[in-house]
Design an enzyme around this catalytic site. Structure first.
Site, short mmCIF file in Angstrom:
data_model
loop_
_atom_site.label_atom_id
_atom_site.label_comp_id
_atom_site.label_asym_id
_atom_site.label_seq_id
_atom_site.Cartn_x
_atom_site.Cartn_y
_atom_site.Cartn_z
N HIS A 121 0.82 -1.22 0.00
CA HIS A 121 0.00 0.00 0.00
C HIS A 121 0.85 1.27 0.00
CE1 HIS A 121 0.37 -0.17 4.53
NE2 HIS A 121 0.44 1.14 4.35
N ASP A 151 0.11 -7.76 1.71
CA ASP A 151 0.47 -6.34 1.63
C ASP A 151 1.98 -6.15 1.64
OD1 ASP A 151 0.09 -3.64 1.39
OD2 ASP A 151 -0.30 -3.29 3.53
N SER A 224 4.63 2.49 7.88
CA SER A 224 4.25 1.34 7.07
C SER A 224 5.41 0.88 6.20
CB SER A 224 3.06 1.69 6.17
OG SER A 224 1.89 1.86 6.92
#
Length: 487
Positions: A121, A151, A224
């Site tokens: 992402h 992911d 992230s």
């Protein structure tokens, strides 16, 4: 090069020293056997210095199409008319041309030749990906491959010299309470470090292959894709998500475990895509009441509800089989089975232990590829049936005919008993059975008439069973439901 581990003093040594001192002064000390407990590290400095050069900031740029939207309604001649006209002109620019959007994230280098791991992402739909290293150097990255299910993304940069990198550790060896350290680019503030402990293991958020480590180390937006380190400087997780009502860290962060990530990265580097094993069955967990209905000693394993065309059907697996072992390892539940199959090599012949009608069998299955079979339809099969109605186990059921098949959009070959009505205070309603559901099996045998169902009920009672297992289909999706025979 693997970073050196920082030695940590244990609490046992401190306790022993204190006990000796107290004994010398005549103070009695009660001796108690305790497990070794690691003390708080005096500093994370050496650990930070050993891994910082391998952690990177990621900036992505994406072209966003212009979307001016409706103009504000301003009455002609209003004093605000000129103001809003100027505002809209600035927003739309020269003819409402596309604009550039930027996003920030984190990552880490896993090989000296420039492979970098991050979250999918972070780089999804990006036109340009820039990597900033700890020393300020910037390099453009290209996407090698992504895995949307976990992911995870693998990037590659070209460098004129070997890059510092970190190695994966074994997340399965991490224990709840152990110290961990997160690094990344939180809220675009640049390289930042936070520390905490492993709060929980084996967390699942939404994916079939989820295996998250939960930590209270501060993780915020921008973290992230960054690494979660153990005290040996090994990556044991990729920081992916937080649970927060405010959008900021409240001490509940999740990192995808390195045992999952390392396998994904190996496949992305080798193939540019993932290649997971595929068994070709629909399954559900074995609940306590289902276990009782099947005469099982425990609720472990995965119950097969349907077997479409695929590897399992070719090997002779049937609906109603309970998968108990995979390659000799005990299967705990459906989630465990999905992970084991997904981690297995495509095309490999595996031994799968099943329990079928009280008898243990071993099936040899040649695994297919999950990605190639994602949209495989599940065919229904059975024999035609004669119409009839009855009330059984608190259910008003009727046998299938052509009209009912048409109303329920069932294929011509479908058989079973259709639930015509059900009391809302019944056990069957509580367990999710509804009018319009199709009962295709009872006691792991097909039913096409009311007499078939009544015979299965009697067989279960004769065998001393307290409940009967029904295979119920709704819109083509099957599941097993155990109903108490005494209700």
């Amino acid at each position: 090069m693997k970073p050196a581990a920082r030695p940590i003093r244990t609490l046992n040594a401190l306790v022993l020293g204190a006990a000796l001192a107290m004994a010398q002064t005549g103070i009695a000390v009660a001796q108690e056997q305790t497990a070794p407990v690691e003390a708080t590290p005096l500093s994370f400095t050496a650990l930070v210095e050993s891994v910082s050069d391998a952690v990177v900031n990621i900036t992505t740029s994406t072209t966003v199409a212009a979307s001016p939207g409706p103009a504000p309604m301003v009455p002609e001649g209003s004093p605000l008319e000129d103001f809003f006209r100027d505002f809209m002109d600035r927003q739309q620019g020269n003819g409402g041309r596309p604009r550039r959007s930027q996003a920030l994230g984190s990552g880490f280098v896993v090989s000296g030749d420039g492979f970098i791991v991050t979250n999918n992402h972070v780089i999804d739909k990006a036109d340009e990906i820039m990597i900033e290293f700890f020393d300020g150097k910037e390099l453009e990255a290209k996407v090698v491959g992504v895995d949307t299910k976990t992911d995870i993304a693998l990037l590659k940069v070209k460098s004129d010299k070997e890059l510092p990198f970190v190695q994966f550790g074994e997340s399965a060896k991490m224990r709840v309470g152990e110290w961990v350290m997160a690094m990344g680019n939180p809220l675009g503030q640049g390289f930042s470090v936070s520390a905490g402990i492993v709060s929980a293991r084996g967390r699942s958020l939404s994916g079939s292959y989820d295996d998250f480590i939960q930590t209270d180390a501060a993780i915020n937006r921008g973290n992230s894709g960054g690494p979660l380190f153990n005290m040996n400087g090994e990556v044991i997780g990729v920081n992916t998500a937080i649970l927060s009502p405010t959008g900021g860290s409240i001490g509940i962060g999740f990192a995808m475990s390195s045992d999952v990530v390392s396998k994904v990265i190996d496949q992305l580097e080798k193939f540019g895509e993932t290649r997971r094993g595929w068994l070709g069955v629909r399954i559900q967990d074995v609940t306590d009441d289902v276990a009782e209905a099947l005469g099982l000693k425990s609720s472990a394993g995965a119950l097969v509800t349907d077997v479409p065309e695929g590897p399992a059907k070719a090997a002779g697996m049937k609906a109603g089989d309970v998968i108990q072992t995979f390659e000799g390892a005990q299967v705990e539940d459906t989630r465990d089975l999905v992970r084991r199959v997904g981690n297995a090599e495509v095309g490999k012949t595996v031994d799968i232990g099943v329990l079928r009608e009280g008898s243990e069998q071993t099936l040899k299955v040649v695994l297919g590829r999950r990605e190639s079979a994602e949209d495989t339809a599940t065919p229904a099969a059975a024999e035609p049936a004669m119409p009839a109605e009855s009330t059984v186990l608190g259910l008003d059921v009727t046998e299938l005919n052509a009209d009912l098949r048409s109303q329920l959009n069932l294929p011509d070959g479908a058989t079973g008993l259709v639930v015509k009505d059900i009391a809302e205070d019944s056990e069957a309603y509580e367990k999710g059975i509804r009018a319009g559901d199709l009962i295709s099996e009872a006691g792991q045998k097909k039913v096409s008439t009311v007499a078939d169902l009544e015979a299965r009920i009697q067989d279960a009672r004769d065998a001393g069973r307290k409940s009967l297992l029904l295979l119920v289909r709704r819109d083509g999706d099957p599941r097993f439901v155990a109903l108490n025979l005494d209700k």
